[in-house]
Write a protein that holds these residues in place. Sequence first.
Motif, PDB file in Angstrom:
ATOM      1  N   GLN A   1     -33.028 -30.757  26.813  1.00 10.40           N
ATOM      2  CA  GLN A   1     -34.514 -29.837  27.990  1.00 10.40           C
ATOM      3  C   GLN A   1     -34.136 -28.646  28.770  1.00 10.40           C
ATOM      4  O   GLN A   1     -33.807 -27.561  30.085  1.00 10.40           O
ATOM      5  CB  GLN A   1     -34.692 -30.837  29.423  1.00 10.40           C
ATOM      6  N   SER A   2     -32.514 -29.191  29.753  1.00 10.82           N
ATOM      7  CA  SER A   2     -31.704 -28.409  29.843  1.00 10.82           C
ATOM      8  C   SER A   2     -30.700 -26.743  28.947  1.00 10.82           C
ATOM      9  O   SER A   2     -31.109 -25.777  29.785  1.00 10.82           O
ATOM     10  CB  SER A   2     -30.153 -29.148  30.848  1.00 10.82           C
ATOM     11  N   ILE A   3     -30.955 -27.375  27.606  1.00 13.05           N
ATOM     12  CA  ILE A   3     -30.715 -26.100  27.000  1.00 13.05           C
ATOM     13  C   ILE A   3     -31.431 -25.671  26.460  1.00 13.05           C
ATOM     14  O   ILE A   3     -31.671 -24.104  26.823  1.00 13.05           O
ATOM     15  CB  ILE A   3     -29.983 -26.761  25.712  1.00 13.05           C
ATOM     16  N   TRP A   4     -32.717 -25.865  26.608  1.00 13.27           N
ATOM     17  CA  TRP A   4     -33.892 -25.174  26.350  1.00 13.27           C
ATOM     18  C   TRP A   4     -34.341 -24.646  27.756  1.00 13.27           C
ATOM     19  O   TRP A   4     -34.949 -22.907  27.708  1.00 13.27           O
ATOM     20  CB  TRP A   4     -35.358 -26.266  26.062  1.00 13.27           C
ATOM     21  N   ALA A   5     -34.383 -24.997  28.804  1.00 18.67           N
ATOM     22  CA  ALA A   5     -34.184 -24.853  29.852  1.00 18.67           C
ATOM     23  C   ALA A   5     -33.393 -23.337  30.201  1.00 18.67           C
ATOM     24  O   ALA A   5     -34.032 -22.148  30.665  1.00 18.67           O
ATOM     25  CB  ALA A   5     -34.355 -25.074  31.347  1.00 18.67           C
ATOM     26  N   SER A   6     -32.582 -23.024  29.897  1.00 19.02           N
ATOM     27  CA  SER A   6     -31.043 -22.013  30.080  1.00 19.02           C
ATOM     28  C   SER A   6     -31.414 -21.243  29.149  1.00 19.02           C
ATOM     29  O   SER A   6     -31.438 -18.825  29.545  1.00 19.02           O
ATOM     30  CB  SER A   6     -29.823 -23.057  29.447  1.00 19.02           C
ATOM     31  N   ARG A   7     -31.837 -21.010  27.574  1.00 22.97           N
ATOM     32  CA  ARG A   7     -31.654 -19.758  27.038  1.00 22.97           C
ATOM     33  C   ARG A   7     -33.456 -19.404  27.433  1.00 22.97           C
ATOM     34  O   ARG A   7     -33.288 -17.896  27.241  1.00 22.97           O
ATOM     35  CB  ARG A   7     -32.045 -21.056  26.231  1.00 22.97           C
TER      36      ARG A   7
ATOM     37  N   ALA B   1     -34.142 -18.805  30.443  1.00 21.92           N
ATOM     38  CA  ALA B   1     -33.961 -18.647  31.228  1.00 21.92           C
ATOM     39  C   ALA B   1     -33.276 -17.215  31.520  1.00 21.92           C
ATOM     40  O   ALA B   1     -33.711 -15.713  31.672  1.00 21.92           O
ATOM     41  CB  ALA B   1     -33.509 -18.763  32.306  1.00 21.92           C
ATOM     42  N   ALA B   2     -32.608 -16.993  29.954  1.00 18.67           N
ATOM     43  CA  ALA B   2     -31.872 -15.703  29.207  1.00 18.67           C
ATOM     44  C   ALA B   2     -32.680 -15.599  28.781  1.00 18.67           C
ATOM     45  O   ALA B   2     -32.082 -14.079  29.111  1.00 18.67           O
ATOM     46  CB  ALA B   2     -30.034 -15.672  28.333  1.00 18.67           C
ATOM     47  N   GLN B   3     -33.046 -15.568  28.035  1.00 14.22           N
ATOM     48  CA  GLN B   3     -34.611 -14.676  27.275  1.00 14.22           C
ATOM     49  C   GLN B   3     -35.487 -13.780  28.700  1.00 14.22           C
ATOM     50  O   GLN B   3     -35.391 -12.504  28.322  1.00 14.22           O
ATOM     51  CB  GLN B   3     -35.415 -15.342  26.660  1.00 14.22           C
ATOM     52  N   ASN B   4     -35.344 -14.617  29.657  1.00 22.40           N
ATOM     53  CA  ASN B   4     -36.635 -13.709  30.609  1.00 22.40           C
ATOM     54  C   ASN B   4     -35.692 -12.695  31.211  1.00 22.40           C
ATOM     55  O   ASN B   4     -35.795 -11.665  31.924  1.00 22.40           O
ATOM     56  CB  ASN B   4     -37.420 -14.873  31.949  1.00 22.40           C
ATOM     57  N   GLY B   5     -34.001 -12.967  31.062  1.00 23.06           N
ATOM     58  CA  GLY B   5     -33.542 -12.222  31.838  1.00 23.06           C
ATOM     59  C   GLY B   5     -33.185 -10.582  31.160  1.00 23.06           C
ATOM     60  O   GLY B   5     -33.288 -10.070  31.100  1.00 23.06           O
ATOM     61  N   ASN B   6     -33.249 -11.158  30.288  1.00 19.17           N
ATOM     62  CA  ASN B   6     -32.951 -10.652  28.494  1.00 19.17           C
ATOM     63  C   ASN B   6     -34.205  -8.883  28.964  1.00 19.17           C
ATOM     64  O   ASN B   6     -34.388  -7.400  29.010  1.00 19.17           O
ATOM     65  CB  ASN B   6     -32.702 -10.394  27.749  1.00 19.17           C
ATOM     66  N   SER B   7     -35.334  -9.701  29.203  1.00 24.02           N
ATOM     67  CA  SER B   7     -36.747  -8.963  28.628  1.00 24.02           C
ATOM     68  C   SER B   7     -37.069  -7.807  30.387  1.00 24.02           C
ATOM     69  O   SER B   7     -37.110  -6.479  29.823  1.00 24.02           O
ATOM     70  CB  SER B   7     -37.618  -9.804  28.962  1.00 24.02           C
ATOM     71  N   LYS B   8     -36.435  -8.476  31.505  1.00 26.11           N
ATOM     72  CA  LYS B   8     -36.966  -8.018  32.606  1.00 26.11           C
ATOM     73  C   LYS B   8     -35.434  -6.476  32.126  1.00 26.11           C
ATOM     74  O   LYS B   8     -35.718  -5.281  32.841  1.00 26.11           O
ATOM     75  CB  LYS B   8     -36.890  -8.128  33.689  1.00 26.11           C
ATOM     76  N   GLY B   9     -34.842  -6.317  32.020  1.00 27.70           N
ATOM     77  CA  GLY B   9     -33.171  -5.687  31.769  1.00 27.70           C
ATOM     78  C   GLY B   9     -33.494  -4.174  31.023  1.00 27.70           C
ATOM     79  O   GLY B   9     -33.654  -3.538  30.815  1.00 27.70           O
ATOM     80  N   ALA B  10     -34.985  -5.282  29.874  1.00 28.18           N
ATOM     81  CA  ALA B  10     -34.559  -3.538  28.917  1.00 28.18           C
ATOM     82  C   ALA B  10     -35.964  -3.491  29.417  1.00 28.18           C
ATOM     83  O   ALA B  10     -36.181  -2.003  28.935  1.00 28.18           O
ATOM     84  CB  ALA B  10     -35.807  -5.012  27.547  1.00 28.18           C
ATOM     85  N   LYS B  11     -37.119  -3.568  30.768  1.00 27.76           N
ATOM     86  CA  LYS B  11     -38.339  -2.779  30.943  1.00 27.76           C
ATOM     87  C   LYS B  11     -37.268  -1.691  31.542  1.00 27.76           C
ATOM     88  O   LYS B  11     -38.106  -1.110  32.144  1.00 27.76           O
ATOM     89  CB  LYS B  11     -39.004  -4.115  31.615  1.00 27.76           C
ATOM     90  N   ALA B  12     -36.623  -2.138  32.525  1.00 24.91           N
ATOM     91  CA  ALA B  12     -35.476  -1.645  33.154  1.00 24.91           C
ATOM     92  C   ALA B  12     -35.542  -0.544  33.007  1.00 24.91           C
ATOM     93  O   ALA B  12     -35.780   0.836  33.495  1.00 24.91           O
ATOM     94  CB  ALA B  12     -34.972  -1.930  34.387  1.00 24.91           C
TER      95      ALA B  12
END
Length: 380
Positions: free
Chosen positions: A361-367, A369-380
């Motif tokens: 569960q913690s591994i899935w949560a970390s992944r 979070a990482a994907q959401n951060g990458n998505s936000k960076g691409a939009k910026a």
Amino acid sequence: MSKKSKPRIYDKAGKQVTVADKSWYTFQASGEAEQRSIEIFVYGEIGAWGVTANQFLRDLRAMDDGVSPVIAAFNSIGGELFDGLAIHNALSRLGERCIGRIDALAASAAGVAVCGAHRVVIAANAMLMIHNPWTYAAGDADDLRKVADALDQSLEAIIAAYKSKAPDIDEAELRRMVDAETWLTANEAVALGLADEVGDGIKVKACLGQGSVLQRFQHAPSELLAQLDEEPEIEPPELVDPPEPAPVLDAAKLALMVTQGCAAAGISNLVDPILASTKLESEAIIQAALTKAKALHGLCVAARLPELTGEFITAGLDEAAVRARLFDKLVSSGGGFEINNSLPLESDPVPKVQAKQTDPQSIWASRQAAQNGNSKGAKA
């Protein structure tokens, strides 16, 4: 039907000899090395139904040292002629150190065998029987003629065996007695030269439980046949001193010993199980129970299951069984650790650090979070 008692056989020192059930045949050596003697008891039929020549020779070879005197004691209705001849020759090869002894009866092949000894001693109430060889036969006329020729040749072997013991015996008279099936008393055997000395009479059953074989002879003495109908002699039981009475135990003293021992070990809750398991039989049993209770209590405490100690004591389990029970309980409950109540040694290796278990569960949560951060960076 009365139960027949098995004969007892004793050596010259009065010690009972252990003999085989089938033929009552045994070898034994007695005395110190410098005074050693070998005694052979042939108490039974000779041949396949009792003492075979092969067995006799094998046992003699295993025990004979080449110098000790050998005593061969016979009480036998006979049996297979060629086995008797082989035993005769084996005793003859021993030379002057071999004594043959007729304790009750040496009939037929047994008489042939004992005459191979250098010196033959026959008990005063014993007998030696000599007779023609005989056998069963079937077939046509030629077959039966061959059997008759073989019997004639066997007769010559018998005559030669007796003449080797009594070379001065009148051969014509010997053949007449053999043909007539002659039962010789001790004195008659000595007079003919087939025995050298009359010894002390001993009481031994002559038929050896093989009375049916004894009855096939034509002129068996009535005294021997009468023994077939005798009631067995039942020996009175040996008188022994009664055992000393067991000391009277002080139950109160033993119970106090349990109570005090439990209090000293900090296991007062185990007084009742220990009282029940020891039944206050003795101080030694109670002391052993206290020692065992301490060990079991230590195991249960280590497993955080001290309440099971009394149950294990009542069940009579040892330490190994208790370890197994506790391990099963802990594994099934999910506790998951090994029980070991031994103290660590200085030489023991340092325990390895266990790797941290994975948490999906913690591994899935970390992944995520990482994907959401990458998505936000691409939009910026």
